[in-house]
Design a protein around this motif. Sequence first.
Motif, mmCIF file in Angstrom:
data_model
loop_
_atom_site.group_PDB
_atom_site.id
_atom_site.type_symbol
_atom_site.label_atom_id
_atom_site.label_comp_id
_atom_site.label_asym_id
_atom_site.label_seq_id
_atom_site.Cartn_x
_atom_site.Cartn_y
_atom_site.Cartn_z
ATOM 1 N N LEU A 147 0.844 -1.202 0.000
ATOM 2 C CA LEU A 147 0.000 0.000 0.000
ATOM 3 C C LEU A 147 0.882 1.257 0.000
ATOM 4 O O LEU A 147 0.639 2.219 -0.735
ATOM 5 C CB LEU A 147 -0.907 -0.013 1.246
ATOM 6 C CG LEU A 147 -1.678 1.278 1.533
ATOM 7 C CD1 LEU A 147 -2.804 1.475 0.515
ATOM 8 C CD2 LEU A 147 -2.266 1.283 2.953
ATOM 9 N N TYR A 148 1.933 1.224 0.826
ATOM 10 C CA TYR A 148 2.838 2.372 0.948
ATOM 11 C C TYR A 148 3.522 2.671 -0.396
ATOM 12 O O TYR A 148 3.611 3.819 -0.830
ATOM 13 C CB TYR A 148 3.878 2.050 2.021
ATOM 14 C CG TYR A 148 4.788 3.201 2.384
ATOM 15 C CD1 TYR A 148 4.312 4.280 3.114
ATOM 16 C CD2 TYR A 148 6.129 3.210 2.003
ATOM 17 C CE1 TYR A 148 5.143 5.327 3.471
ATOM 18 C CE2 TYR A 148 6.966 4.248 2.345
ATOM 19 C CZ TYR A 148 6.469 5.307 3.080
ATOM 20 O OH TYR A 148 7.295 6.353 3.419
ATOM 21 N N ASP B 74 1.068 3.967 -2.971
ATOM 22 C CA ASP B 74 0.746 5.360 -2.663
ATOM 23 C C ASP B 74 1.848 6.282 -3.210
ATOM 24 O O ASP B 74 1.556 7.317 -3.815
ATOM 25 C CB ASP B 74 0.614 5.525 -1.142
ATOM 26 C CG ASP B 74 0.326 6.956 -0.754
ATOM 27 O OD1 ASP B 74 -0.846 7.319 -0.658
ATOM 28 O OD2 ASP B 74 1.285 7.735 -0.571
ATOM 29 N N TRP C 33 1.531 6.377 -6.973
ATOM 30 C CA TRP C 33 0.314 7.081 -7.391
ATOM 31 C C TRP C 33 0.498 8.595 -7.291
ATOM 32 O O TRP C 33 0.051 9.358 -8.120
ATOM 33 C CB TRP C 33 -0.863 6.614 -6.529
ATOM 34 C CG TRP C 33 -2.189 7.152 -6.971
ATOM 35 C CD1 TRP C 33 -2.875 8.193 -6.427
ATOM 36 C CD2 TRP C 33 -2.982 6.686 -8.078
ATOM 37 N NE1 TRP C 33 -4.043 8.394 -7.106
ATOM 38 C CE2 TRP C 33 -4.141 7.489 -8.126
ATOM 39 C CE3 TRP C 33 -2.827 5.659 -9.013
ATOM 40 C CZ2 TRP C 33 -5.138 7.299 -9.080
ATOM 41 C CZ3 TRP C 33 -3.817 5.482 -9.957
ATOM 42 C CH2 TRP C 33 -4.951 6.292 -9.986
ATOM 43 N N HIS C 34 1.203 9.022 -6.213
ATOM 44 C CA HIS C 34 1.425 10.461 -5.998
ATOM 45 C C HIS C 34 2.842 10.841 -6.421
ATOM 46 O O HIS C 34 3.486 11.646 -5.755
ATOM 47 C CB HIS C 34 1.211 10.816 -4.521
ATOM 48 C CG HIS C 34 -0.195 10.588 -4.070
ATOM 49 N ND1 HIS C 34 -0.588 9.455 -3.413
ATOM 50 C CD2 HIS C 34 -1.313 11.335 -4.214
ATOM 51 C CE1 HIS C 34 -1.884 9.509 -3.160
ATOM 52 N NE2 HIS C 34 -2.352 10.642 -3.640
ATOM 53 N N TYR D 181 -1.663 5.702 8.087
ATOM 54 C CA TYR D 181 -1.803 6.020 6.660
ATOM 55 C C TYR D 181 -2.673 7.268 6.471
ATOM 56 O O TYR D 181 -2.355 8.133 5.648
ATOM 57 C CB TYR D 181 -2.403 4.823 5.904
ATOM 58 C CG TYR D 181 -2.555 5.114 4.434
ATOM 59 C CD1 TYR D 181 -1.429 5.203 3.617
ATOM 60 C CD2 TYR D 181 -3.801 5.345 3.868
ATOM 61 C CE1 TYR D 181 -1.558 5.502 2.260
ATOM 62 C CE2 TYR D 181 -3.934 5.643 2.519
ATOM 63 C CZ TYR D 181 -2.810 5.723 1.715
ATOM 64 O OH TYR D 181 -2.929 6.038 0.382
ATOM 65 N N ARG E 84 -1.225 10.418 4.606
ATOM 66 C CA ARG E 84 -1.780 10.781 3.293
ATOM 67 C C ARG E 84 -2.520 12.111 3.343
ATOM 68 O O ARG E 84 -2.332 12.982 2.521
ATOM 69 C CB ARG E 84 -2.709 9.637 2.815
ATOM 70 C CG ARG E 84 -3.479 9.814 1.582
ATOM 71 C CD ARG E 84 -2.772 10.143 0.271
ATOM 72 N NE ARG E 84 -1.373 9.869 0.093
ATOM 73 C CZ ARG E 84 -0.478 10.816 -0.264
ATOM 74 N NH1 ARG E 84 -0.821 12.065 -0.438
ATOM 75 N NH2 ARG E 84 0.786 10.511 -0.438
ATOM 76 N N GLU E 85 -3.372 12.267 4.397
ATOM 77 C CA GLU E 85 -4.169 13.505 4.472
ATOM 78 C C GLU E 85 -3.276 14.724 4.638
ATOM 79 O O GLU E 85 -3.509 15.758 4.040
ATOM 80 C CB GLU E 85 -5.173 13.432 5.632
ATOM 81 C CG GLU E 85 -6.297 12.432 5.394
ATOM 82 C CD GLU E 85 -7.178 12.821 4.217
ATOM 83 O OE1 GLU E 85 -7.578 13.987 4.142
ATOM 84 O OE2 GLU E 85 -7.423 11.950 3.349
ATOM 85 N N ASN F 53 -0.031 15.049 3.802
ATOM 86 C CA ASN F 53 0.714 15.298 2.557
ATOM 87 C C ASN F 53 -0.200 15.912 1.505
ATOM 88 O O ASN F 53 0.165 16.873 0.828
ATOM 89 C CB ASN F 53 1.328 13.991 2.028
ATOM 90 C CG ASN F 53 2.693 13.706 2.644
ATOM 91 O OD1 ASN F 53 3.487 14.622 2.866
ATOM 92 N ND2 ASN F 53 2.972 12.456 2.932
ATOM 93 N N SER F 54 -1.428 15.368 1.371
ATOM 94 C CA SER F 54 -2.336 15.878 0.333
ATOM 95 C C SER F 54 -2.751 17.316 0.645
ATOM 96 O O SER F 54 -2.879 18.133 -0.269
ATOM 97 C CB SER F 54 -3.580 15.000 0.226
ATOM 98 O OG SER F 54 -3.210 13.737 -0.255
ATOM 99 N N ASN G 8 3.142 14.626 8.511
ATOM 100 C CA ASN G 8 3.375 13.518 7.561
ATOM 101 C C ASN G 8 4.426 12.546 8.113
ATOM 102 O O ASN G 8 4.320 11.338 7.937
ATOM 103 C CB ASN G 8 3.765 14.053 6.171
ATOM 104 C CG ASN G 8 4.882 15.082 6.205
ATOM 105 O OD1 ASN G 8 5.291 15.515 7.269
ATOM 106 N ND2 ASN G 8 5.372 15.474 5.047
ATOM 107 N N ASP H 156 3.926 8.534 9.016
ATOM 108 C CA ASP H 156 4.881 7.564 8.472
ATOM 109 C C ASP H 156 5.452 6.686 9.604
ATOM 110 O O ASP H 156 5.620 5.467 9.452
ATOM 111 C CB ASP H 156 6.028 8.335 7.796
ATOM 112 C CG ASP H 156 6.414 7.736 6.449
ATOM 113 O OD1 ASP H 156 6.186 6.545 6.268
ATOM 114 O OD2 ASP H 156 6.953 8.463 5.597
#
Length: 313
Positions: A127-128, A131, A134-135, A196, A200-201, A203-204, A245, A249
């Motif tokens: 998943l990591y 991710d 994807w980004h 996660y 993710r939130e 960083n986004s 972030n 992590d």
Amino acid sequence: MLVSSLLAGAAVMVGFPLSYVYDHFLQLAVGSGLIALFLSILLYIKSLAAPESALAPGGNSGNPLYDFFIGHELNPRIGFFDLKYFCELRPGLIGWCLINICFLVKEQELRGSPSLSLILVCGFQALYVMDALWHEEAILTTMDIVHDGFGFMLAFGDLCWVPFTYSLQGYFLVRHPQELDIPVAVGIVLLNAVGYIVFRESNSQKNTFRRNPADPRVARLETIPTATGKRLLVSGWWGIVRHPNYLGDLIMALAWSLPCGLSNILPYFYVIYFTVLLIHREARDEHQCIKKYGVAWKEYCRRVPYRIFPYIY
Ligand SMILES: NC(=O)C1=CN([C@@H]2O[C@H](COP(=O)(O)OP(=O)(O)OC[C@H]3O[C@@H](n4cnc5c(N)ncnc54)[C@H](OP(=O)(O)O)[C@@H]3O)[C@@H](O)[C@H]2O)C=CC1
Ligand SMILES: CC(C)CCC[C@@H](C)[C@H]1CC=C2C3=C(CC[C@@]21C)[C@@]1(C)CC[C@H](O)C(C)(C)[C@@H]1CC3
């Protein structure tokens, strides 16, 4: 990643001995370390012919050893192919997942089926990696891409360190299988999910804000203006600690080690190393931000006093 996974699946179907990777783990790790060393020597030689404008701000100290380590040239390319960008995301991260797949195959051979602990560890890490891929555009603003050159640190880190040390939990589990009760497994899945979400939130939120501060998802957040024209978020995730972030992590790192039980320190190597890496990285980033934003950064530090762990550090 998809192509590599399909190839790994095909290799299993035709009976290709993927467990070779587990059996020769150390030899492969040493081999990739030597490739990274060779690559960084070539990169350093190439950098000596590069124009001053192509050199890395962080790796142009005049000390050849330091510059070799950090990387003398910022973005060495072969034609349009950017070697650093490629190595940061592709071989090491995908290689890490492929190594995990080989561990699953090895455990299947040894015990008839992979254990729940190993499935969890491999699932969390996949998943990591997905991710990160994807980004992928998010790494364009990291200090590795913007500030450091491509030298031994990143070549070794990307090609050897990431695939062969980040997969140590899986390696440990093949050798020392662990029984995991369902309630404990559920607790670990929840811990990874919390990590996660925070990772993710946060960083986004920063990436969305940097791309378009008027975006409705971030427009209402409180900010501090800086002399550069950019603003600093001071509420939302970035108002809790200065590196939410990193916190997410690290929570995930712990969730990847817990399925290995508490009897051995080896699976906790990643958590310990990563805490040290992120504390050091936070200090380097702080140094850059003070240079970029001066008093505005000091005001941010006053408003958000904790760096990574709320009320602790
Ligand atoms: N698994 C691994 O081995 C590693 C994982 N990582 C992960 O990679 C991700 C990226 O990390 P990294 O590149 O170190 O750093 P960050 O993504 O945290 O980026 C730091 C930058 O964000 C900007 N920034 C900082 N505070 C604010 C704020 N309050 N408001 C707006 N912008 C702010 C500044 O740049 P600017 O103002 O110029 O935009 C600063 O230089 C993290 O999630 C980290 O955990 C990182 C290293 C190793
Ligand atoms: C002992 C070694 C010489 C130290 C090596 C440090 C490197 C392992 C790390 C430095 C920065 C990294 C990043 C990632 C992996 C580890 C290294 C290379 C990263 C690719 C992991 C996934 C993230 O989502 C990311 C943002 C893409 C990371 C970028 C930095």
